[in-house]
Design a protein around this motif. Structure first.
Motif, PDB file in Angstrom:
ATOM      1  N   SER A  60       0.889  -1.096   0.035  1.00 58.26           N
ATOM      2  CA  SER A  60       0.100   0.031  -0.207  1.00 58.26           C
ATOM      3  C   SER A  60       1.000   1.356   0.004  1.00 58.26           C
ATOM      4  O   SER A  60       0.273   2.437  -0.057  1.00 58.26           O
ATOM      5  CB  SER A  60      -0.844  -0.027   1.390  1.00 58.26           C
ATOM      6  N   SER A  61       2.202   1.076  -0.008  1.00 58.71           N
ATOM      7  CA  SER A  61       2.910   2.342  -0.050  1.00 58.71           C
ATOM      8  C   SER A  61       3.064   2.670  -1.341  1.00 58.71           C
ATOM      9  O   SER A  61       2.909   1.846  -2.376  1.00 58.71           O
ATOM     10  CB  SER A  61       4.527   1.983   0.500  1.00 58.71           C
ATOM     11  N   ILE A  62       3.694   3.911  -1.755  1.00 54.30           N
ATOM     12  CA  ILE A  62       4.010   4.335  -2.994  1.00 54.30           C
ATOM     13  C   ILE A  62       5.201   3.650  -3.494  1.00 54.30           C
ATOM     14  O   ILE A  62       6.142   3.573  -2.991  1.00 54.30           O
ATOM     15  CB  ILE A  62       4.306   5.793  -3.147  1.00 54.30           C
ATOM     16  N   PHE A  63       4.998   3.034  -4.685  1.00 57.88           N
ATOM     17  CA  PHE A  63       6.166   2.187  -5.455  1.00 57.88           C
ATOM     18  C   PHE A  63       6.897   3.392  -6.344  1.00 57.88           C
ATOM     19  O   PHE A  63       6.540   3.464  -7.386  1.00 57.88           O
ATOM     20  CB  PHE A  63       5.665   1.061  -6.299  1.00 57.88           C
ATOM     21  N   ASP A  64       7.965   3.882  -5.863  1.00 64.20           N
ATOM     22  CA  ASP A  64       8.583   4.994  -6.530  1.00 64.20           C
ATOM     23  C   ASP A  64       9.931   4.306  -7.359  1.00 64.20           C
ATOM     24  O   ASP A  64      10.788   3.608  -6.512  1.00 64.20           O
ATOM     25  CB  ASP A  64       9.218   5.914  -5.618  1.00 64.20           C
ATOM     26  N   VAL A  65      10.012   4.151  -8.629  1.00 70.47           N
ATOM     27  CA  VAL A  65      10.762   3.162  -9.326  1.00 70.47           C
ATOM     28  C   VAL A  65      11.803   3.996 -10.266  1.00 70.47           C
ATOM     29  O   VAL A  65      11.326   4.834 -10.772  1.00 70.47           O
ATOM     30  CB  VAL A  65       9.979   2.040 -10.130  1.00 70.47           C
ATOM     31  N   GLN A  66      13.036   3.635  -9.975  1.00 69.66           N
ATOM     32  CA  GLN A  66      13.921   4.083 -11.223  1.00 69.66           C
ATOM     33  C   GLN A  66      14.830   2.963 -11.655  1.00 69.66           C
ATOM     34  O   GLN A  66      15.908   2.380 -10.886  1.00 69.66           O
ATOM     35  CB  GLN A  66      14.808   4.970 -10.527  1.00 69.66           C
ATOM     36  N   VAL A  67      14.585   2.359 -12.690  1.00 62.99           N
ATOM     37  CA  VAL A  67      15.264   1.219 -13.223  1.00 62.99           C
ATOM     38  C   VAL A  67      15.594   1.644 -14.773  1.00 62.99           C
ATOM     39  O   VAL A  67      14.968   2.014 -15.738  1.00 62.99           O
ATOM     40  CB  VAL A  67      14.273   0.184 -13.542  1.00 62.99           C
ATOM     41  N   LYS A  68      17.062   1.714 -15.128  1.00 61.54           N
ATOM     42  CA  LYS A  68      17.597   2.143 -16.325  1.00 61.54           C
ATOM     43  C   LYS A  68      18.974   2.017 -16.187  1.00 61.54           C
ATOM     44  O   LYS A  68      19.643   1.525 -14.860  1.00 61.54           O
ATOM     45  CB  LYS A  68      17.358   3.670 -16.701  1.00 61.54           C
TER      46      LYS A  68
END
Length: 800
Positions: free
Chosen positions: A526-534
């Motif tokens: 239920s948390s914000i999934f904050d994603v940086q993939v690169k």
């Protein structure tokens, strides 16, 4: 054999027994996977043959896309989907007690690329075939690809990527079509009836052996070809040290991007690039000549595309073939070459615009160097006529200068089209980075904003969302993604938005299970999934992200009442083996993760996850689960980005700078449906041109910056003495090249806004819906249609 589940089961069992000499009950999962793969390839072979025969007899123009990378991902389910037989196979396997998901897990990701460049090429191939366009890929069959990434004690460790250890079921070796590639030696010339003829003497030859993969269009009957070249010893090489020769030859297709900090690595890279180009062009010309057409019309039937500067040697190599092998004069050959070749630029970073020392290039590729010298001489003469006496301009634009061969100018001068990959990027090329060339060739420059194949990144990776869309607006969006805009009618439909929320929650739960299995970290779905993939690079500013996490940790520790909406920060990235700074950033991320995740005072509000060995198959689980898409590169540095499009298509909201395709995302969704911050491109370019940025000022005047940068070196992280000194020095002593500290306060503010907006569930879901609805523009089908009509001049060919 795929007409119904019963027929499939019968054929599958028979094929399995015949292939492996074992009963079904005794067979392994790998044998079952290999059997299914062979059946699919054989099923599509008749259409593959039909496609090639139709292209041969129709005389329609074809395009060949030359790329050093093709990041294909897994092909099993994708091929089943495109062939329209996924349901039958899934049902038949289920009746046999086999899960299609389990068989898909057996397949290794094809390790033929690294990042956006290679994934874009793979998306383009899918779109070409799905639009019934005659277009093929040409690449290298790397034995080990880049590397398999392991995180050991927080450090990146590179292991050989063994994707071929069990073979590759989709490929067919075409040994009879091998091409001999010459290196080293010297050039002799002689007069043949008034014509100067050149011979390459005492060359060390290598056999380039093709492996062909079918590229199935989405239920079209079109099957194009990806031809991958493998370097093998040639039987025509004379008296050599056979062990040394074999080792050096096989090294050519051993690894993607060998370390080129030393001459040995530079030579290997040049060999790779020349083998790719020379073998592909020889094969293309050989195929064309079988059609008994005049070479003077070659450019009317063939288009060859240079994807970034790696295949730029195509310019002199096509000239060599036309002149040395086919007997054409310079002027005839040059006209044909320029009209055949086109070039995509993917970067404004000077270090990525390849330059090769003449001392290496000339002896390795002697005839190619002679031709480049002549191209350069003629081009500089044209510049002299245009800008008499302007030596500075001519020196800056020359293809050979300062004892280097410059590949970007070679591709520009030798192509009829030069395109950038987003509006902002193309404008920067025309107005700044390549302005001198734009003034000479304004008609050649154009923009083609990148795209992604929605078939993999929505239909395949997020089937629940794809089904919801089809149930809502019908199936036509699959063939025309602009129809996704019809979803906007549900913007105030609370029932539809709730369905969207349920799908997102299920995708987050799936990713959470993967995270726990791979890392042991339990995350709150239920948390914000904050994603940086690169790919990990300084300009992509993973550092800004992790410094912000340190700030949040500090604030939570100092003020336990701070009402932070729970966040899960997810990273995935490989750093190039020789990229010291990038590896230090990975170590910093994992160090921060250890501190945060093991602190019970904060880990109900904050979790940090680094997923090792980021790749296509992992990305397919990450994009559907993301709430926030981190696209925070320094403005003007990211040519386009394609991860931003994949996140958007799956309903994540972009948090980013106005860089690359983020500009066009903003235009489509409106500023109320994206989170923008930081310097704009013109600000960055102005600082770089005129100076005026002093990072130490931000350190002295912003307590938050001073705290996190000091924590890099003051013992805040136990047992890390000296570990992050280089990162701190890059920010303060080297004046923060990518403006991390300049954008830090703005980044904190926009992240605060994210937390506020996420609390309003209805509003967030509406924003998510707008992003999905507007993402159709970023289909690679749109991009490829633009290439086909504006650059390649190719048209759909129906395969009956």
């Amino acid at each position: 054999m795929f007409s119904n589940a019963t027929e499939f089961k019968t054929a599958f069992l028979k094929k399995l027994e015949m292939s492996y000499g074992t009963s079904f009950a005794e067979s392994t999962k790998r044998e079952q996977y290999q059997t299914l793969g062979q059946m699919i390839r054989e099923y599509g072979s008749s259409d593959w043959i039909k496609t090639n025969e139709t292209y041969r007899t129709s005389g329609k123009k074809q395009v060949y896309y030359l790329s050093i990378e093709f990041l294909l991902g897994r092909l099993l389910r994708h091929n089943l989907m495109n062939l329209g037989i996924e349901e039958v196979v899934s049902e038949g396997l289920h009746e046999l007690g086999i899960s299609l998901d389990d068989l898909e897990e057996i397949e290794a990701d094809a390790a033929l690329g690294n990042g956006g460049l290679g994934r874009l090429a793979a998306c383009f191939l899918d779109s070409l075939a799905s639009l019934s366009l005659p277009g093929h890929g040409c690449g290298i069959r790397y034995k080990h690809g880049l590397f398999e990434q392991k995180i050991v004690d927080g450090y990146q460790v590179e292991l050989p990527e063994q994707w071929l250890r069990h073979g590759h079921v989709w490929e067919i070796r075409k040994g009879d079509d091998a091409v001999e590639i010459p290196f080293w030696g010297h050039i002799e010339s002689y007069n043949d009836n008034g014509r100067l003829v050149f011979r390459h003497m005492n060359a060390e030859t290598v056999a380039a052996v093709p492996y062909d993969l079918p590229v199935f269009g989405y239920q079209t009957g079109t099957v194009n070809t990806l031809r991958l070249w493998s370097a093998e010893p040639s039987r025509y090489t004379g008296n050599v040290d056979i062990i040394k020769y074999k080792k050096e030859t096989e090294a050519i297709s051993e690894l993607l991007y060998p370390d080129d900090t030393h001459d040995e690595g530079k030579i290997l890279r040049l060999k790779q690039q020349y083998m790719l180009v020379a073998a592909s062009l020889k094969s293309i010309v050989r195929s064309y000549k079988k059609q008994n057409r005049s070479l003077l019309d070659f450019h009317q039937h063939v288009s060859i595309h240079i994807n970034d500067t790696h295949p730029a040697i195509a310019v002199p190599e096509l000239m060599r073939i036309l002149m040395d092998e086919e007997g054409l004069g310079w002027e005839e050959a040059w006209k044909i070459s320029v009209h055949t070749l086109s070039y995509t630029n993917h970067t404004t970073l000077s270090e990525a615009l390849e330059r090769w020392p003449v001392r290496i290039f000339k002896p390795l590729l002697p005839r190619i160097f002679m031709i480049i010298e002549e191209i350069n001489k003629r081009f500089c003469e044209e510049l002299w006529d245009r800008y008499p006496g302007d030596w500075g301009r001519i020196e800056g634009m020359a293809i050979i200068a300062h004892d280097e061969v410059r590949m970007a100018p070679l591709a520009i001068v030798g192509s009829h089209s030069i395109n950038g990959v987003a509006k902002l990027h193309t404008d920067i090329l025309k107005e700044r980075e390549m302005n001198n060339y734009y003034q000479v060739f304004p008609e050649r420059f154009n923009n083609k904003t990148n795209g992604i194949t929605h078939r993999r990144w929505l239909l395949k990776s997020n089937p629940a969302l794809a089904n919801l869309i089809t149930d809502s607006i019908g199936p036509d969006w699959v063939n025309d993604t602009l129809k996704l805009e019809e979803l906007l009618k549900h913007e105030n439909d609370s029932v539809f938005l709730e369905k969207l929320a349920v799908i997102k929650k299920a995708n987050k739960e799936k990713l959470a299970q993967i995270i726990e299995a791979k890392t042991g970290i339990t995350v709150d779905t239920s948390s914000i999934f904050d994603v940086q993939v690169k790919r990990l690079h300084a300009y992509k500013r993973q550092l800004l992200n992790v410094l912000h996490i340190m700030y949040l940790y500090n604030r939570l520790k100092e003020d336990p009442a701070y009402d932070l909406y729970p966040r899960t920060f997810i990273f995935g990235a490989k750093a190039s083996p020789g990229y010291y700074f990038a590896k230090k950033v990975i170590k910093l991320i994992t160090t921060v993760a250890d501190k945060v995740n093991n602190d019970p005072a904060v880990n109900d509000k904050l979790k940090v996850v680094f997923l090792e060995n980021y790749r296509v198959s992992l990305a397919e689980d990450i994009f559907p689960a993301a709430d926030i898409s981190e696209q925070i590169s320094t403005a003007s540095k990211e040519a386009s980005g394609t991860g931003n499009m994949k996140f958007m298509m799956n309903g994540a909201l972009t948090l980013g700078t106005l860089d690359g395709a983020n500009v066009e995302i903003t235009e489509l969704v409106g500023q109320e449906n994206i989170f923008l911050f930081g310097l704009k491109a013109e600000d960055v370019l102005d600082f770089q041109r005129n100076g005026g940025y002093h990072s130490q000022e931000y350190y002295h005047y912003d307590e938050r910056i001073r705290q996190v940068t000091d924590q890099l070196v003051n013992g805040f992280f136990p047992d890390t003495e000296g570990e992050f000194t280089a990162i701190r020095e890059s920010l303060l002593d080297h004046n923060d090249q990518y403006f991390v500290l300049r954008d830090f306060a703005a980044y904190i503010d926009i992240q605060e806004k994210v937390g506020e907006e996420y609390r309003n569930r209805q509003s967030w879901l509406q924003k998510s819906l707008v992003n999905i609805a507007k993402s159709g523009f970023f289909s690679s089908d749109r991009t490829i249609r633009e290439y086909a009509s504006d650059i390649w001049n190719i048209y759909p060919v129906e395969i009956k």
